[in-house]
Design an enzyme around this catalytic site. Structure first.
Site, PDB file in Angstrom:
ATOM      1  N   THR A   1       0.836  -1.206   0.000  1.00 29.44           N
ATOM      2  CA  THR A   1       0.000   0.000   0.000  1.00 29.44           C
ATOM      3  C   THR A   1       0.867   1.251   0.000  1.00 29.44           C
ATOM      4  O   THR A   1       0.448   2.302  -0.488  1.00 29.44           O
ATOM      5  CB  THR A   1      -0.940  -0.003   1.216  1.00 29.44           C
TER       6      THR A   1
ATOM      7  N   TYR B   1       4.840 -12.188   5.324  1.00 30.82           N
ATOM      8  CA  TYR B   1       3.690 -11.635   4.602  1.00 30.82           C
ATOM      9  C   TYR B   1       3.346 -12.596   3.469  1.00 30.82           C
ATOM     10  O   TYR B   1       4.096 -12.719   2.505  1.00 30.82           O
ATOM     11  CB  TYR B   1       4.040 -10.243   4.073  1.00 30.82           C
TER      12      TYR B   1
ATOM     13  N   LYS C   1       1.409 -11.757   8.381  1.00 30.29           N
ATOM     14  CA  LYS C   1       0.267 -11.092   7.759  1.00 30.29           C
ATOM     15  C   LYS C   1      -0.251 -12.053   6.704  1.00 30.29           C
ATOM     16  O   LYS C   1       0.442 -12.351   5.725  1.00 30.29           O
ATOM     17  CB  LYS C   1       0.684  -9.757   7.127  1.00 30.29           C
TER      18      LYS C   1
END
Length: 306
Positions: free
Chosen positions: A46, A136, A165
């Site tokens: 992001t 992740y 994550k």
């Protein structure tokens, strides 16, 4: 690792010329912390890490750590599909005073085997030890799923690999992780629309895109679920589920940057190969933001249907 709750996958604001907007970034950090967010992730997907060079990555992470002033943990996105390059970047992050951990995605494009991913993450963990590593798993971007058995193996062999994550979109994978991993290992959903289901399955929180726009509300939703106040958690989810969807009407973070721009928080510039949402999508985003009362200047909503 003791971190739980809601963390924001922070955008990296750019000026119109494409340079990092330090003033806007510091203002976003202060707003996030003042809104009660539990932790911040700088330079993740992001945050457009893929289009930041190494010096810029270090600069952005250092700004966020400095602006936070120890009020909440800060994790730095530290990912690469070359293990050698990753270790060089990790060594630079390891020297940032006040950094709480590094978040690292599976190598993209290469499509490594489970053994390849294991060796990649083990090398990272040893390079930054004792700094915590957060794995992740985002196979939609990397084309390589990180299997729960591999995560458990890594957690056993590298004590500073302490969290994951999970963005596979599979709640069953969250359940597997919760069953396989030790109690101290933290599991975070990487998807706003699956946060409550993930927490019910054993996750300890959420790393959110939507909390860029509504940090207090998404944080309250996550903490309510963690405290078994499912009535409030579902009410908040119901109110913001349209925003959760809207943030992915175009490639992330185009939509969330558009909404932040409409809120007067930051410029909506993204770096190529990303481009801003087209006018029709921007109009739809403005409608959603307006209905939620997020706009700095409320537009004429009209009667159009979309």
């Amino acid at each position: 690792m003791e971190t739980t709750g809601c963390g924001t996958a922070l955008v990296t604001p750019f000026r119109v010329d494409g340079s990092v907007d330090e003033e806007a970034l510091r203002a976003l950090v202060d707003w996030q912390v003042d809104s009660g967010i539990d932790f911040l992730v700088a330079c993740g997907s992001t945050g457009e890490a893929a289009t930041l060079d190494e010096d810029e990555l270090l600069h952005v992470v250092s700004i966020v750590v400095d602006a936070v002033r120890g009020r909440v943990p800060v994790w730095a996105g530290c990912s690469h599909n070359s293990t050698r390059t990753l270790l060089r970047l990790a060594d630079r992050f390891r020297q940032v005073q006040g950094l709480s951990g590094v978040l690292s995605a599976s190598p993209y494009y290469n499509k490594p085997s489970q053994e390849g991913q294991y060796q990649h993450f083990l090398a990272l963990a040893r390079a930054v030890d004792p700094l915590p590593v957060i794995l992740y798993n985002v196979p939609g971007r990397t084309a390589a799923n990180l299997e729960p058995q591999t995560v458990a193996r890594l957690a056993g062999d590298a004590p500073n690999i302490q969290a994951i994550k999970e963005s596979s979109g599979k709640v069953a994978q969250i359940t597997q992780l919760a069953h396989l991993l030790p109690r101290g290992f933290r599991i975070f959903s990487g998807e706003d629309d699956l946060a409550l289901a993930s927490i019910a399955a054993g996750a300890h929180g959420l790393i959110s895109v939507a909390s860029n726009e509504v940090p207090a509300e998404v944080g309250r939703m996550v903490r309510s679920a963690l405290m078994n106040d499912w009535t409030q958690a579902r009410e908040i989810e119901r109110r913001y589920t349209r925003l959760f969807e809207a943030n992915f009407w175009d490639s992330n973070p185009g939509p969330v940057k558009t909404v932040l721009n409409l809120m007067g928080k930051a410029n909506d510039t993204v770096r190529l190969p990303l481009v801003p949402p087209d006018p029709q999508t921007r109009y739809k985003l403005e409608r959603v933001a307006g209905e939620l009362g997020l706009l700095k200047h409320l537009p004429n909503m009209g009667n159009e249907v979309f």
